[in-house]
Scaffold this active site. Structure first.
Site, PDB file in Angstrom:
ATOM      1  N   ARG A 108      60.597  39.935  45.198  1.00  0.00           N
ATOM      2  CA  ARG A 108      59.278  40.064  45.891  1.00  0.00           C
ATOM      3  C   ARG A 108      58.796  38.692  46.189  1.00  0.00           C
ATOM      4  NH1 ARG A 108      54.502  42.501  42.162  1.00  0.00           N
ATOM      5  NH2 ARG A 108      55.043  40.657  41.106  1.00  0.00           N
ATOM      6  N   THR A 112      53.522  37.603  50.041  1.00  0.00           N
ATOM      7  CA  THR A 112      53.031  38.495  50.747  1.00  0.00           C
ATOM      8  C   THR A 112      53.242  39.873  49.781  1.00  0.00           C
ATOM      9  OG1 THR A 112      55.281  39.254  51.384  1.00  0.00           O
ATOM     10  CG2 THR A 112      53.935  37.874  52.978  1.00  0.00           C
ATOM     11  N   ASP A 204      56.153  40.551  32.851  1.00  0.00           N
ATOM     12  CA  ASP A 204      57.229  40.444  33.894  1.00  0.00           C
ATOM     13  C   ASP A 204      58.448  40.814  33.070  1.00  0.00           C
ATOM     14  OD1 ASP A 204      59.780  39.588  35.149  1.00  0.00           O
ATOM     15  OD2 ASP A 204      58.351  39.024  36.565  1.00  0.00           O
ATOM     16  N   ASP A 207      61.696  38.553  33.023  1.00  0.00           N
ATOM     17  CA  ASP A 207      61.247  37.598  32.187  1.00  0.00           C
ATOM     18  C   ASP A 207      61.427  37.627  30.752  1.00  0.00           C
ATOM     19  OD1 ASP A 207      61.248  35.808  34.448  1.00  0.00           O
ATOM     20  OD2 ASP A 207      59.085  35.782  34.349  1.00  0.00           O
TER      21      ASP A 207
END
Length: 213
Positions: A108, A112, A204, A207
């Site tokens: 990602r 944006t 995340d 992560d």
């Protein structure tokens, strides 16, 4: 117990919810997080594979011959949306070891929030297989929708999406882009924040699973 909201299924089994609570806790270490993700994926696999086509085969038990139920058609395809999808993939594969496996590499863009493709490799004859795409987080829905776009371009027509957490925005985005793709998840959270993360969420997933936070 599962709660079905249109094309979304939230699996509310007590074991899933208990394990998910431990995963949400920021104090949960990487090894425990990874193990719990594997365990939850196995429990979710029961729901996402519900209604698989069946046939019978003639076998002989120690007592007599019988026509016994067995899965019909080509082996299904499990598609991991890299990198965090591998955490779900491992657990589902333990239940369905004969499944064919593919990978969609998307990251990602943090500015944006749009997906950028960097890898794509899937099994042959996708049009003849049930395809289960796996990714722990359905947040903005942009990467998930892009991954399903690629799978359809590869010939897939029967696709299901499996995730650990979903946001209302992600579900809406997927429904808009792919109303024919049912979603199975352990929880529908409140929203996404300005960075595109699910809240309350669990951070995340990649992560936390790989210890790269």
């Amino acid at each position: 117990m599962s709660e079905i909201i249109q094309h979304l299924t939230v699996v509310e089994h007590p074991l899933i919810q208990h394990k998910l609570t431990i995963m949400r806790d920021k104090a949960t270490p990487t090894a425990v997080f990874r193990q719990l993700l594997r365990e939850i994926s196995q429990l979710l696999a029961y729901e996402v594979t519900r209604g698989l086509p069946m046939t019978t085969k003639r076998i002989e038990t120690p007592m007599q011959e019988m026509d016994a139920p067995t899965l019909a058609g080509k082996k299904l395809a499990l598609i991991s949306i890299l990198r965090a999808g591998n955490g779900l993939l491992d657990g589902v594969l333990e239940l369905i070891p004969s499944a064919r496996v593919g990978f969609v590499g998307l990251y990602r863009d943090e500015e944006t929030l749009q997906p950028v493709q960097y890898y794509f490799k899937v099994p042959e004859a996708m049009e003849d297989r049930l395809v289960i795409a796996v990714d722990p987080m359905l947040a903005t829905g942009n990467s998930s929708a892009a991954a399903v776009d690629l799978l359809k371009q590869a010939g897939a027509t029967n696709i299901r999406f499996l995730c650990l957490l979903a946001s209302p925005e992600g579900v809406a985005r997927m429904k808009e882009a792919h109303p024919d793709v049912p979603i199975v998840t352990a929880a529908l959270d409140e929203a996404i924040d300005a960075r595109g993360y699910i809240v309350p969420g669990l951070g995340d997933a990649g992560d936390r699973m790989f210890g790269t936070k």
